[in-house]
Design an enzyme around this catalytic site. Structure first.
Site: not given
Length: 336
Positions: A151, A155
């Site tokens: 994750y 990002k």
């Protein structure tokens, strides 16, 4: 002409809060998500604002499906003025226990979904030379934390893609704005359906903020385009620590291991990584008692730039003053 906004991941949490805010302020809204039941519920709730609503079932990791959704929105609602890339997924686990398939899927849903959504929107906005695209990111896209390596990496990639594309649009003279909104821990249902592999459920570390604050920041980035927006004090502090003292930030991030996990052991969850978790969820998660309900705690890159400019000016004035003193003859200083 109606203003049309598109929200991916728009049937729960921040996406649903943003869809409600946009509709309440006179926008026609299209939401894109996977679960048909939640799409129907969102469409019914949003229609109460009296503006046209379109709910489209699509997996945003599928570029063709996203392009088709954009075409349908243009055809049925009108020209897209704002596109909010909000869809995401995560795996809460030490990095070496995450499978290649899971790394790939988080990359598809959390990074490539933003790429595909941006490019789909841009194909329509470029011809009209106007529009706003907002990437919903995270403080973890500035300062990574343990237990969410795919994750965090996704990002970070969103920011790199957006910066590169922004430079291209400036070069080409295209008046489409790109903004990245960095979020803190937010009280959303995501914590109930993330895939876990730690023997504990996922926890939202303090401070926890209201999804509606994030919606306000996203709306601000559309109406008053800014390069970046930081929501909540924790996002701002993460950015500052990473910029000024990254080694210290590493050590503080290591301490975040336990704060991301619930105290009591719990079975690992498959979560919504490959398939949506069925059922009604809404905007809010289970951390209501700890949630800060402010609607205005966000800062923009414009405010940062003004602060930096002011500090730089003060430093220049201070150095000029010291130089002037240095030029005064010593005999004059002594007489005083």
């Amino acid at each position: 002409m109606a203003r049309v906004a598109v929200v991916t991941g728009g049937t729960a949490g921040i996406g649903l809060a943003t869809a409600h805010l946009m509709a309440s302020r006179g926008w026609s809204v299209a939401v894109i998500a996977r679960d048909q039941g939640r799409l129907d519920a969102a469409a019914e709730a949003l229609s109460a604002y009296g503006r046209p609503v379109l709910a489209i079932s699509a997996d945003v990791s599928d570029a063709g499906a996203v392009d088709a959704a954009a075409e349908r929105i243009e055809r049925e609602l009108g020209p897209i003025r704002a596109w909010i890339n909000n869809a995401m997924s995560t795996v809460v686990s030490p990095a070496d226990r995450i499978t290649p398939e899971e790394y790939r899927r988080v990359t598809e849903t959390t990074y490539l979904s933003h790429v595909f959504g941006t490019l789909a929107a841009l194909r329509h906005m470029r011809t009209r030379n106007r529009g706003a695209i907002v990437q919903v990111s995270s403080g973890l896209g500035i300062r990574a934390a343990p237990l969410q390596a795919p994750y965090c990496a996704a990002k970070f990639a969103v920011s790199g893609f957006t910066d590169s594309l922004r430079a291209e649009l400036i070069h080409d003279g295209v008046d489409v704005t790109l903004s990245v909104v960095y979020l803190p821990a937010v009280n959303t249902p995501q914590f109930n359906w993330a895939r876990t592999r730690t023997g504990h459920g996922q926890n939202a570390p303090d401070p926890v903020f209201d999804p509606r604050l994030c919606a306000e920041a996203i709306h601000h980035a559309i109406e008053h385009p800014r390069r970046e927006v930081w929501v909540g004090r924790s996002s701002l502090l993460m950015a500052a620590a990473q910029a000024v003292a990254p080694g210290f930030a590493d050590r503080k991030a290591a301490e975040a291991w336990e704060s991301q996990l619930e105290d009591e052991p719990a079975p690992d969850r498959a979560g919504n990584l490959f398939e949506p978790v069925p059922g009604a969820v809404g905007i809010d998660g289970r951390f209501g008692e700890r949630t800060k309900h402010t609607r205005s705690e966000f800062w923009t890159s414009r405010e940062r730039d003004l602060l930096v400019l002011g500090l730089t000016g003060a430093a220049i004035l201070g150095l000029s003053g010291l130089a002037a003193i240095a030029r005064v003859p010593r005999r004059l200083i002594a007489r005083r």
